[in-house]
Design a protein around this motif. Structure first.
Motif, PDB file in Angstrom:
ATOM      1  N   ARG A 175       0.891  -1.323   0.153  1.00 40.23           N
ATOM      2  CA  ARG A 175       0.076  -0.106   0.187  1.00 40.23           C
ATOM      3  C   ARG A 175       0.865   1.189   0.078  1.00 40.23           C
ATOM      4  NH1 ARG A 175      -5.518   0.963   2.289  1.00 40.23           N
ATOM      5  NH2 ARG A 175      -5.716   3.038   3.179  1.00 40.23           N
ATOM      6  N   ASN A 210      -1.438   6.923   1.948  1.00 40.13           N
ATOM      7  CA  ASN A 210      -2.792   6.374   2.167  1.00 40.13           C
ATOM      8  C   ASN A 210      -3.051   5.901   3.634  1.00 40.13           C
ATOM      9  OD1 ASN A 210      -5.429   5.802   1.334  1.00 40.13           O
ATOM     10  ND2 ASN A 210      -5.015   4.198   0.113  1.00 40.13           N
ATOM     11  N   PRO A 211      -3.641   6.861   4.300  1.00 39.80           N
ATOM     12  CA  PRO A 211      -3.764   6.805   5.876  1.00 39.80           C
ATOM     13  C   PRO A 211      -4.941   5.525   6.080  1.00 39.80           C
ATOM     14  CG  PRO A 211      -5.138   8.546   5.069  1.00 39.80           C
ATOM     15  CD  PRO A 211      -4.258   8.329   3.996  1.00 39.80           C
ATOM     16  N   ILE A 229     -14.135  11.181  10.320  1.00 41.37           N
ATOM     17  CA  ILE A 229     -12.603  11.729  10.317  1.00 41.37           C
ATOM     18  C   ILE A 229     -12.628  13.058  11.473  1.00 41.37           C
ATOM     19  CG2 ILE A 229     -10.851  13.007   8.942  1.00 41.37           C
ATOM     20  CD1 ILE A 229     -11.701  11.067   6.752  1.00 41.37           C
ATOM     21  N   THR A 265      -5.426  14.834  10.660  1.00 45.07           N
ATOM     22  CA  THR A 265      -6.850  13.939  11.092  1.00 45.07           C
ATOM     23  C   THR A 265      -6.505  12.491  10.957  1.00 45.07           C
ATOM     24  OG1 THR A 265      -7.229  13.812   8.744  1.00 45.07           O
ATOM     25  CG2 THR A 265      -7.977  15.890   9.831  1.00 45.07           C
ATOM     26  N   ALA A 280      -9.234   8.607  10.858  1.00 45.36           N
ATOM     27  CA  ALA A 280     -10.489   7.946  10.294  1.00 45.36           C
ATOM     28  C   ALA A 280     -10.792   7.073  11.565  1.00 45.36           C
ATOM     29  CB  ALA A 280     -10.269   7.489   9.137  1.00 45.36           C
ATOM     30  N   PRO A 328      -6.875  -1.840   6.997  1.00 42.42           N
ATOM     31  CA  PRO A 328      -7.568  -1.281   5.804  1.00 42.42           C
ATOM     32  C   PRO A 328      -8.150  -2.672   5.073  1.00 42.42           C
ATOM     33  CG  PRO A 328      -5.279  -1.818   5.547  1.00 42.42           C
ATOM     34  CD  PRO A 328      -5.683  -1.933   6.954  1.00 42.42           C
ATOM     35  N   ARG A 359     -15.944   9.259   0.618  1.00 43.53           N
ATOM     36  CA  ARG A 359     -16.039   7.820   0.021  1.00 43.53           C
ATOM     37  C   ARG A 359     -17.338   7.267   0.333  1.00 43.53           C
ATOM     38  NH1 ARG A 359     -12.589   2.551   1.472  1.00 43.53           N
ATOM     39  NH2 ARG A 359     -13.545   2.759   3.609  1.00 43.53           N
ATOM     40  N   SER A 371      -9.292  12.868   0.349  1.00 43.61           N
ATOM     41  CA  SER A 371      -8.939  11.693   0.841  1.00 43.61           C
ATOM     42  C   SER A 371      -8.023  10.857   0.126  1.00 43.61           C
ATOM     43  CB  SER A 371     -10.208  10.574   1.026  1.00 43.61           C
ATOM     44  OG  SER A 371     -10.112   9.486   1.404  1.00 43.61           O
ATOM     45  N   GLY A 390      -6.684   8.113  -0.342  1.00 41.92           N
ATOM     46  CA  GLY A 390      -7.068   6.933  -0.979  1.00 41.92           C
ATOM     47  C   GLY A 390      -7.863   7.142  -2.272  1.00 41.92           C
TER      48      GLY A 390
HETATM   49  P1  AMP Z   1      -9.548   1.152   3.236  1.00 44.78           P
HETATM   50  O1  AMP Z   1      -9.340   1.057   4.628  1.00 44.78           O
HETATM   51  O2  AMP Z   1      -8.475   0.607   2.311  1.00 44.78           O
HETATM   52  O3  AMP Z   1     -10.691   0.995   2.870  1.00 44.78           O
HETATM   53  O4  AMP Z   1      -9.313   2.798   2.999  1.00 44.78           O
HETATM   54  C1  AMP Z   1      -9.249   3.824   3.975  1.00 44.78           C
HETATM   55  C2  AMP Z   1      -9.831   5.093   3.304  1.00 44.78           C
HETATM   56  O5  AMP Z   1     -10.022   6.062   4.242  1.00 44.78           O
HETATM   57  C3  AMP Z   1      -9.014   5.426   2.144  1.00 44.78           C
HETATM   58  O6  AMP Z   1      -9.518   6.098   1.087  1.00 44.78           O
HETATM   59  C4  AMP Z   1      -8.338   6.796   2.945  1.00 44.78           C
HETATM   60  O7  AMP Z   1      -7.664   7.538   2.099  1.00 44.78           O
HETATM   61  C5  AMP Z   1      -9.345   7.328   3.820  1.00 44.78           C
HETATM   62  N1  AMP Z   1      -8.827   8.020   4.971  1.00 44.78           N
HETATM   63  C6  AMP Z   1      -8.315   7.492   6.033  1.00 44.78           C
HETATM   64  N2  AMP Z   1      -7.845   8.378   7.100  1.00 44.78           N
HETATM   65  C7  AMP Z   1      -8.230   9.568   6.417  1.00 44.78           C
HETATM   66  C8  AMP Z   1      -8.211  10.735   6.781  1.00 44.78           C
HETATM   67  N3  AMP Z   1      -7.525  11.153   8.073  1.00 44.78           N
HETATM   68  N4  AMP Z   1      -8.673  11.855   6.200  1.00 44.78           N
HETATM   69  C9  AMP Z   1      -9.129  11.458   4.761  1.00 44.78           C
HETATM   70  N5  AMP Z   1      -9.218  10.166   4.221  1.00 44.78           N
HETATM   71  C10 AMP Z   1      -8.776   9.099   5.329  1.00 44.78           C
END
Ligand code: AMP
Ligand code: MG
Length: 354
Positions: A64, A68-69, A106, A123, A125, A148, A201, A235, A237
């Motif tokens: 990954r 990508n947080p 978030i 920030t 999530a 993730p 998302r 975001s 991701g």
């Molecule tokens: P996944 O866990 O692979 O489904 O991906 C988690 C999603 O949450 C990804 O699209 C990340 O970019 C988004 N995400 C996680 N933390 C943050 C944050 N602090 N700000 C914005 N988006 C986040």
């Protein structure tokens, strides 16, 4: 890179998970290892969210991108404390309404969260899953769990333990097999640090449901159309092509009848060029049986049934020899918005209007 370790595979009861496997998984997490587990959205790959090195392991196992947080999973609202700076009233209302469940919120990050989790953002999530195995594992670990989806980065998310093994066997310590995940697409990510709450998302909780609590909610245009490369996504991701099967995928959108005609026309053209064509359609769609390899995913009139089967279908196409997949678009109402976001992303933004 973590490779060729023995991945322990253990079946658990999805409704009343046995204490033994949960305790074993919890111990692995506490010691810095990686455990994949079912949630009500898709399978997650967990690590101790308070341990930067353990979290690092997730990025390595999945391949990954480091920017990508991750989402931090908790087993109760009380665990949110040190993870955030404060919990505003609106966050509390949303937690009351949708936790446990597929809503990620978030908030400004607190002192306990290492930078590996947030990719250095200010920030974090957060989500409390509803699946008994996910909740039991987090409780057994006694720490919040960064997780993730448990797939190789860029592949469709896993909705069964077998999908997880196909991608990550030999790279992670354990998989808890609690049968197929429920919703089938990931959680809704809602940013509460923006001037007004905004969906980054789309996912298991729909904008319509959020409106019941918030009155009104914005949806980031990138969450709707999955257009890539236009400006910096809110975001991180969102900028990666996700969810992609190996064959090229095109989404055909429009009225159902027009879409059916267009798909037949395109399938004919590609076949004349010697391409093997796959068609992703629905039980209540036109009959495409003689024009390509058809995989049906639920009913277009019931987007939840499509969400449930979507990723498994994308993975199924990988087991065929199709060169190209034509996917029928559905209405982006309700969970249909999340389905269309994933399909448009799987297509790398290649959308055909019928
Ligand atoms: P996944 O866990 O692979 O489904 O991906 C988690 C999603 O949450 C990804 O699209 C990340 O970019 C988004 N995400 C996680 N933390 C943050 C944050 N602090 N700000 C914005 N988006 C986040
Ligand atoms: Mg993912």
């Amino acid at each position: 890179m973590q490779k060729n370790i023995v991945t322990r595979y253990v079946k658990v009861n999805p409704v009343n998970p046995e204490a033994g496997p949960l305790a074993e998984g919890g111990l692995i997490l506490r010691r810095g290892g990686l455990v994949a587990f079912p949630t009500e959205t898709v399978y997650g790959l967990g690590a101790n969210a308070l341990d930067g090195r353990a979290v690092e392991g997730i990025f390595q196992a999945k391949g990954r991108p480091a920017d990508n947080p991750l989402i931090v999973h908790v087993a109760g609202r009380e665990a949110v404390g040190g993870l955030v700076k404060e919990v505003p009233g609106v966050a509390r209302e949303l937690m009351n309404a949708f936790w446990p469940g597929p809503l990620t919120i978030i908030l400004p990050v607190g002192k306990d969260v290492p930078a590996e989790v947030t990719a250095g953002l200010d920030t974090v999530a957060l989500r409390m899953p509803r699946h008994p195995v996910a909740l039991g594992l987090i409780r057994a670990a006694g720490v919040p769990v960064a997780a993730p989806s448990a797939n190789t980065s860029g592949r469709p998310s896993p909705t069964t333990a077998q999908h997880v093994l196909n991608d990550l066997e030999g790279r992670i310590d354990m998989v808890l097999d609690g049968g197929p995940a429920g919703v089938g697409v990931e959680s809704t990510v809602l940013d509460l640090t923006a001037p007004a709450p905004i969906v980054l998302r789309p996912g298991g909780i729909t904008p319509e449901e959020l409106c019941l609590v918030l009155g009104t909610v914005e949806v980031d245009p990138q969450a709707r159309f999955a257009n890539q490369g236009e400006g910096r996504p809110r975001s991180p991701g969102m900028k990666y092509t996700h969810y992609a099967p190996r064959a090229r995928l095109l989404v055909v959108e429009g009225r159902a009848e027009a879409v059916a005609v267009k798909i037949k026309e395109l399938a004919g053209e590609y076949r004349n060029r010697g391409k093997r064509v796959g068609i992703l359609s629905y039980e209540d769609s036109a009959d495409f049986t003689n024009i390509g390899e058809v995989i049906m995913v639920g009913r277009r009139a019931q987007p939840e049934t499509v969400a449930e089967k979507l990723y498994a279908a994308l993975r199924c196409f990988d087991e065929t020899d199709v060169d190209l997949i034509l996917a029928e678009g559905i209405d982006d109402q309700g969970v249909g918005l999340a389905v269309m976001n994933r399909l448009r992303k799987a297509a790398g933004g290649q959308i055909i209007r019928a």
